[in-house]
Write a protein that holds these residues in place. Structure first.
Motif, PDB file in Angstrom:
ATOM      1  N   ALA A  85       0.119  -6.382  10.656  1.00 27.34           N
ATOM      2  CA  ALA A  85      -0.659  -5.575   9.704  1.00 27.34           C
ATOM      3  C   ALA A  85      -1.261  -4.361  10.411  1.00 27.34           C
ATOM      4  O   ALA A  85      -1.252  -3.242   9.877  1.00 27.34           O
ATOM      5  CB  ALA A  85      -1.760  -6.423   9.072  1.00 27.34           C
ATOM      6  N   ALA A  86      -1.762  -4.576  11.628  1.00 29.42           N
ATOM      7  CA  ALA A  86      -2.358  -3.481  12.398  1.00 29.42           C
ATOM      8  C   ALA A  86      -1.312  -2.409  12.701  1.00 29.42           C
ATOM      9  O   ALA A  86      -1.578  -1.215  12.569  1.00 29.42           O
ATOM     10  CB  ALA A  86      -2.959  -4.019  13.696  1.00 29.42           C
TER      11      ALA A  86
ATOM     12  N   ILE B   2       1.481   4.581  12.091  1.00 32.88           N
ATOM     13  CA  ILE B   2       0.154   5.125  12.323  1.00 32.88           C
ATOM     14  C   ILE B   2      -0.107   5.144  13.821  1.00 32.88           C
ATOM     15  O   ILE B   2       0.654   4.599  14.601  1.00 32.88           O
ATOM     16  CB  ILE B   2      -0.952   4.299  11.630  1.00 32.88           C
TER      17      ILE B   2
ATOM     18  N   ARG C  54       1.786   5.829   4.251  1.00 31.10           N
ATOM     19  CA  ARG C  54       2.410   4.511   4.360  1.00 31.10           C
ATOM     20  C   ARG C  54       3.835   4.497   3.838  1.00 31.10           C
ATOM     21  O   ARG C  54       4.621   3.660   4.200  1.00 31.10           O
ATOM     22  CB  ARG C  54       1.580   3.481   3.602  1.00 31.10           C
TER      23      ARG C  54
ATOM     24  N   GLY D   7      -0.475  -0.562   9.649  1.00 32.06           N
ATOM     25  CA  GLY D   7      -1.619   0.159   9.097  1.00 32.06           C
ATOM     26  C   GLY D   7      -1.963  -0.234   7.674  1.00 32.06           C
ATOM     27  O   GLY D   7      -2.445   0.590   6.894  1.00 32.06           O
ATOM     28  N   VAL D   8      -1.721  -1.512   7.352  1.00 32.19           N
ATOM     29  CA  VAL D   8      -2.049  -1.998   6.000  1.00 32.19           C
ATOM     30  C   VAL D   8      -2.888  -3.265   6.103  1.00 32.19           C
ATOM     31  O   VAL D   8      -2.610  -4.135   6.928  1.00 32.19           O
ATOM     32  CB  VAL D   8      -0.788  -2.317   5.166  1.00 32.19           C
ATOM     33  N   PRO D   9      -3.914  -3.387   5.262  1.00 30.60           N
ATOM     34  CA  PRO D   9      -4.692  -4.627   5.275  1.00 30.60           C
ATOM     35  C   PRO D   9      -3.870  -5.803   4.717  1.00 30.60           C
ATOM     36  O   PRO D   9      -3.031  -5.612   3.841  1.00 30.60           O
ATOM     37  CB  PRO D   9      -5.882  -4.316   4.368  1.00 30.60           C
TER      38      PRO D   9
END
Lengths: 264, 264
Positions: free
Chosen positions: B136-137, B255, B249, B140-142
């Motif tokens: 996820a990191a 990112i 995204r 770049g998405v929660p």
């Protein structure tokens, strides 16, 4: 030169569970943002300052969010928070936003990051240990065995039928934020036939571990994590050597906690 | 005095994502057990030795498990592995068993720990950052927004109808071990209407991020993590400031990765 916004996971509570990266980013960032009204009173600050004492000398920023479920009000707060962060980033200063556990799991960081990235600033997630991993470690039980699934469920807003449906999912359920609805959660757990553990205030001095749905008190703190494991089926081999571990888990005593400062 | 067995999570790949506790326990343990045939060739060893070079001078132990789904054969191997670990623990020497990610999630450690605890030795889990947090990191998405649930699913053994059922669960699905069944997984993802990301070889030099089910290749490595997020409903506010992040995204570029050694 634009500053960078980092979402830094400080882990589940014990400062030793912070990553090397989290400590480095905090050390290298000029400005530290903490969730809450008072940065120094925030749980994330109090964890991180133990691992990186230089934090106490940094420029601290409190990013407060209202305790509301009103999405419009929250969205307005996120926008205000982002503008506050931007006022530092546009000076070319890096900002580390501290967050409990992992920044990708139920963190305010995601909403702020989305806006800051939208404004054209570089951003980064620094992963942390999530609370459900730490709760499993404290209880001494694996979250997943063999090919079991793991479901992370925010149970606080579910009614009893939703809870019952959730507890029919195969594998392990980690129920978060269930402190406010403990009566309904306990009732659903009792009827689920699952192996139940609850870890309250995980990794903190007042941590308490409960084994079995019956042992869970009717009121519990916000930082309560329930692990509800599917009972082992007949397709999973039993093993005489594992009986001691089974017995130990049914006892109220915790396993060795090598991170417990009282043992050092 | 009996030795202690520690299950030490070394995190998802980047040595900087190891915890302070993991580094300390490795430094303090006389014996280090690594999964595989050759300890120094194991992924866990190669991650950990970068963060704690003293590891190279320790007594290393390879704990090999057969690549089989035969439970009886595995159980026999776990018992043999436990006896090997016990031969050191009974000398009063501590053993740190290294494991990728977190030791409570799909780790051989759980099966060994159960047996070692059953034999009366102290044991402890040292939590680590799981691979889905790191994926996820990197993307770049929660993983979770608002009250969304998160489902960790070992998808490798599922048939298409099971995959489709799984992808109807509300919230985010993290599909693990899907490399062996990528055709079925891609097909189920394409019909799910979800926002899809895949991170291959997360945190390693050959990491690759894919956005959208269509972009995923038909063959992918074992270390591939798929994040399938529920499309945002109308109850989640859109915000003009977030458009830049949405656009970013959808682009193929990653990112900022502050842990990327190429940027240091």
């Amino acid at each position: 030169m634009k500053g960078t916004l980092y979402g830094v996971g400080v882990g589940p509570g014990n400062p030793e569970l912070m990553t090397l990266a989290a400590v480095r980013i905090i050390r290298e960032s000029a400005v530290i943002a903490c969730p809450g009204k008072d940065a120094r009173q925030s749980t994330a600050y109090r964890i991180a300052v133990q691992a990186e004492p230089s934090l106490a000398t940094k420029e601290l920023l409190a990013v407060d969010m209202p305790m509301t479920r009103d999405r419009a009000e929250l969205t307005k707060s996120f926008r205000q928070g982002a503008l506050l962060l931007e006022s530092f980033l546009k000076q070319g200063r890096d900002v580390a936003f501290l967050t409990l556990g992992d920044p990708a799991i139920y963190s305010t960081f995601a909403y702020l990051e989305e806006r800051i990235a939208g404004l054209g600033y570089p951003t980064g997630y620094i992963s942390g240990v999530p609370s459900f991993c730490a709760a499993a470690a404290e209880a001494g039980v694996p979250l997943t065995e063999w090919d079991e699934a793991l479901h992370i469920i925010p149970a606080g807003q579910m009614d009893e039928s939703e809870l019952e449906e959730t507890l029919r999912l195969p594998g392990t359920c980690a129920l978060m934020k269930s402190g406010t609805r403990m009566d309904a959660v306990k009732s659903a757990l009792a009827g689920s036939g699952r192996e139940v553990y609850m870890v309250e205030n995980c990794g903190m001095p007042d941590q308490k571990i409960y084994r079995g749905a019956d042992s869970i008190p009717d009121t519990a703190g916000y930082f309560s994590m329930i692990l509800a494991k599917e009972e082992k089926g007949s397709n999973q081999p039993s093993d005489d050597l594992s009986e001691g571990a089974e017995k130990r888990r049914s006892e109220s005593e915790s396993i060795l906690n090598p991170l417990d400062s009282r043992r050092k």
